[in-house]
Every structure is written in structure tokens, then in C-alpha cells.
Design an enzyme around this catalytic site. Structure first.
Site, PDB file in Angstrom:
ATOM      1  N   CYS A 192       0.828  -1.207   0.000  1.00 23.60           N
ATOM      2  CA  CYS A 192       0.000   0.000   0.000  1.00 23.60           C
ATOM      3  C   CYS A 192       0.862   1.256   0.000  1.00 23.60           C
ATOM      4  O   CYS A 192       1.384   1.658   1.042  1.00 23.60           O
ATOM      5  CB  CYS A 192      -0.928  -0.017   1.214  1.00 23.60           C
ATOM      6  SG  CYS A 192      -1.974   1.439   1.317  1.00 23.60           S
ATOM      7  N   CYS A 230      -0.435   4.149   2.114  1.00 24.92           N
ATOM      8  CA  CYS A 230      -0.246   3.959   3.565  1.00 24.92           C
ATOM      9  C   CYS A 230       1.211   4.226   3.954  1.00 24.92           C
ATOM     10  O   CYS A 230       1.488   4.867   4.959  1.00 24.92           O
ATOM     11  CB  CYS A 230      -0.549   2.525   3.994  1.00 24.92           C
ATOM     12  SG  CYS A 230      -2.032   1.810   3.305  1.00 24.92           S
ATOM     13  N   ASP A 231       2.141   3.685   3.186  1.00 22.45           N
ATOM     14  CA  ASP A 231       3.527   3.607   3.643  1.00 22.45           C
ATOM     15  C   ASP A 231       4.534   4.437   2.837  1.00 22.45           C
ATOM     16  O   ASP A 231       5.688   4.561   3.237  1.00 22.45           O
ATOM     17  CB  ASP A 231       3.993   2.133   3.627  1.00 22.45           C
ATOM     18  CG  ASP A 231       3.156   1.274   4.565  1.00 22.45           C
ATOM     19  OD1 ASP A 231       2.718   1.802   5.600  1.00 22.45           O
ATOM     20  OD2 ASP A 231       2.921   0.094   4.258  1.00 22.45           O
TER      21      ASP A 231
END
Ligand code: NDP
Length: 315
Positions: free
Chosen positions: A141, A144-145
């Protein structure tokens, strides 16, 4: 099995942002919801480290801690959260009918409404080094990261729209993004490929696959190979983003709930209604497009409101 049957108003299957948001709303509407968490309590977010894009957490939070907050909030209003897997469903097709859901192949819960929020699972390649370093530089992701790789070099694996989108997202943050494509072409839409091609710090390597992720605790590089020449080489990267698709967790609903060719549940119009009256779907299990915690929580809220209205109309 007789003594092992329970009748409730609202059963929620799955414990990601969609399931818990549904539980918060359903509990406050006095539907006395029961959540069965599934094997991965808290859902996909518990596999990421920090969550920096969920509104309300100005300093970011840890994915697992955030889902604990969601759970505590749901419990505060009386949600009954239980560890267990839904293993079989027997849904009534009648309006006002009772839906039977088997938990862990033994207990049967009878529910007036069911909210399916079983999520989706990111696909991984399955390499031992990849699995070991999930959370240590391997991610599925970018939104997300990606931020944690600011100014660094990363690879993206995949050739579909997700890979193209994640690569262009990462290119804004990272110094260089290399996309590893196993064939000699990308499957992504022409528009997405165009964006990839005109982004200066993205390089696409065709006929190239990941052989191994290097590093003990964190990613220190990758070994790749050309699947035509079999030539192996190493790339000096700190992040590996696997973007080879997701699989919705919908096995037990096959032939019962309408789904698309990949298995994502289909909902009606702007609602969370499925083809079965009293059964609603929320979160990634019905969304292959946005897949964010905030959008999942939003549809969880919608599913609880849809359940409440459905039950209200029966009276
Ligand atoms: P896809 O299934 O479309 O693509 C997966 C990609 O991963 C393929 O290119 C495939 O390669 C590659 N792949 C699969 N297994 C491996 C492997 N073992 N090693 C290397 N590569 C592998 O998944 P997406 O997540 O990209 O997209 C899913 C759906 O969501 C699509 O319908 C897409 O259009 C949509 N979507 C739309 C977006 C948008 O419109 N903004 C954004 C993101 C997704 P190969 O081509 O060789 O099979």
C-alpha cells in the site's frame, strides 16, 4: 447444534474500519450488534506500521493501535466483539427473513440483518524474504507507507492500474521508482501508462521479476532477474511495493451474493444493499477503487444506517 443457536438483530462479519464503524453506528441505534472479527482482528491496517492519513490523528498513529481505538469505541456503546470466522452462510431471500451464519463451523448465529465487511487481502508473490520483511520495507500500500520512503529509491512490482498509480504516487515522494514488469508490456490503462512514461523519476523494467528481497530486519536492496536472458542483478532500494492485485474475501458468499468477475460484492446504487434483503456490504469487500480506511469506515456507517432503516421499515 440446537443449544448452539443464537438470535440477534445485527451481525457484522469482519473487524476492519468498515466493520467497527458499522458497529459504532448500529450499537448507538440500539441494534445490539455482534462483530465476528475474522482471523486478522482489526483487518489489513494491522499489517501496516504508521497511519498518517486518517483524519483526527494529527501526529499519525499505529495501524494496530488505531483499530484498537475503533474496537474500544464500538464496545463503549455495547457492541459484542467476538473472535471467530464466519464459515458458512444461509441467507433468507425474503424481506424480513432470518439469516443464518455459521461461525467456526460449529455455532449458528441467526440475524435479522448482516453487514459483510470481510475486506480484501493484498496478493503477495510468496517469496520467503518478501513475507519476512512485510512491515520492514515490503508493503502492498503506497498511500499507507510511501511517505516513509521520502527521498529514497523504491521498486514497485506489477503492471496493472494499481502498480501504475502507486508508482506515480511514490514518484512524488521518492527519489527514484523502478517498476518491475514480468511481461514485455503493461496491462494498465493507456492513460495510466502515459502518466508513468512522462514521469521522469520512474523507470520501467520489462521482462523483469523479483528474485529476492535483501536485508535481515529491513529492506536493503532487491535481487532481480530478466526472465528472457536469466541475467541477475541487484537494485539498491529501501522499499518494495507489491501491487499485483487484491483478492476480496468473499469465498463463502459465492453463488449467494452478487459479485463481479473478481469476487467483489456488488451493492445497489449509492447504498450498501446487496441482492439479498437485509444483507449489506461495506468496505474493501465491495470497493476495488478507493480501498482507504476512511472510505471503508464511511461505507460501514452507511451499512449500519441501511440496516436500521431496513428494520424500521419492517415494523
Ligand atoms: P490487476 O489484476 O489489473 O493487475 C495485476 C498486475 O500484477 C498484472 O499486471 C499482473 O501481471 C501483475 N502480476 C500478477 N502476479 C504477478 C507476479 N507473480 N509477478 C509479477 N507480476 C504479477 O490488478 P490491479 O490491482 O492493478 O487492478 C485491479 C482492478 O482495479 C483493475 O480492474 C483496475 O483497472 C482497477 N483499478 C483502477 C484504478 C483507477 O482507475 N484509478 C486504480 C487501481 C486499480 P500480468 O499483466 O503479467 O498478468
Amino acid at each position: 447444534m440446537e443449544g448452539n443457536i443464537e438470535r440477534i438483530k445485527c451481525l457484522i462479519i469482519g473487524s476492519g474500519p468498515a466493520g467497527y464503524a458499522a458497529a459504532i453506528y448500529a450499537a448507538r441505534a440500539d441494534l445490539k450488534p455482534v462483530v465476528y472479527t475474522g482471523m486478522q482482528m482489526g483487518g489489513q491496517l494491522t499489517t501496516t506500521t504508521e497511519v498518517d492519513n486518517y483524519p483526527g490523528y494529527p501526529n499519525g498513529t499505529d495501524g494496530t493501535a488505531m483499530m484498537e481505538d475503533f474496537k474500544n469505541q464500538a464496545e463503549r456503546f455495547g457492541t459484542d466483539v467476538r473472535f471467530g470466522m464466519a464459515t458458512k452462510v444461509d441467507f433468507s431471500e425474503e424481506v424480513g427473513g432470518i439469516h443464518k451464519v455459521t461461525i467456526d463451523e460449529s455455532k449458528v448465529v441467526e440475524a435479522e440483518t448482516v453487514i459483510i465487511s470481510t475486506g480484501a487481502t493484498a496478493k503477495y508473490l510468496g517469496l520467503e524474504s518478501e513475507q519476512r520483511l512485510i512491515g520492514g520495507g515490503v508493503s502492498a500500500c503506497a498511500t499507507c507507507d510511501g511517505f516513509f520512503y521520502k527521498g529514497q529509491d523504491v521498486v514497485v512490482i506489477g503492471a496493472g492500474d494499481t502498480a501504475a498509480e502507486e508508482a506515480t504516487y511514490l514518484a512524488n515522494i521518492c527519489r527514484k521508482v523502478t517498476i518491475l514488469v514480468r511481461k514485455d508490456y503493461m496491462r494498465a490503462s493507456k492513460a495510466m501508462q502515459h502518466r508513468v512514461n512522462k514521469t521522469e523519476n520512474i523507470e520501467v523494467m520489462f521482462n523483469t521479476e523479483l528474485d529476492e528481497v535483501l536485508g535481515d530486519q529491513t529492506v536493503e536492496g532487491v535481487r532481480i532477474f530478466n526472465n528472457i536472458t536469466d541475467e541477475r542483478s541487484e537494485l539498491d532500494v529501501t522499499g518494495v511495493f507489491v501491487a499485483i492485485g487484491h483478492k476480496p474475501n468473499t469465498e463463502i458468499f459465492k453463488g449467494i451474493i452478487d459479485m463481479d468477475e473478481v469476487g467483489y460484492l456488488q451493492t445497489k446504487g449509492k447504498s450498501t444493499k446487496t441482492n439479498v434483503p437485509g444483507v449489506f456490504a461495506a468496505g474493501d469487500v465491495q470497493d476495488k477503487e478507493y480501498r482507504q480506511a476512511i472510505t471503508a469506515a464511511g461505507t460501514g456507517c452507511m451499512a449500519a444506517l441501511d440496516s436500521e432503516r431496513y428494520l424500521g421499515a419492517l415494523q
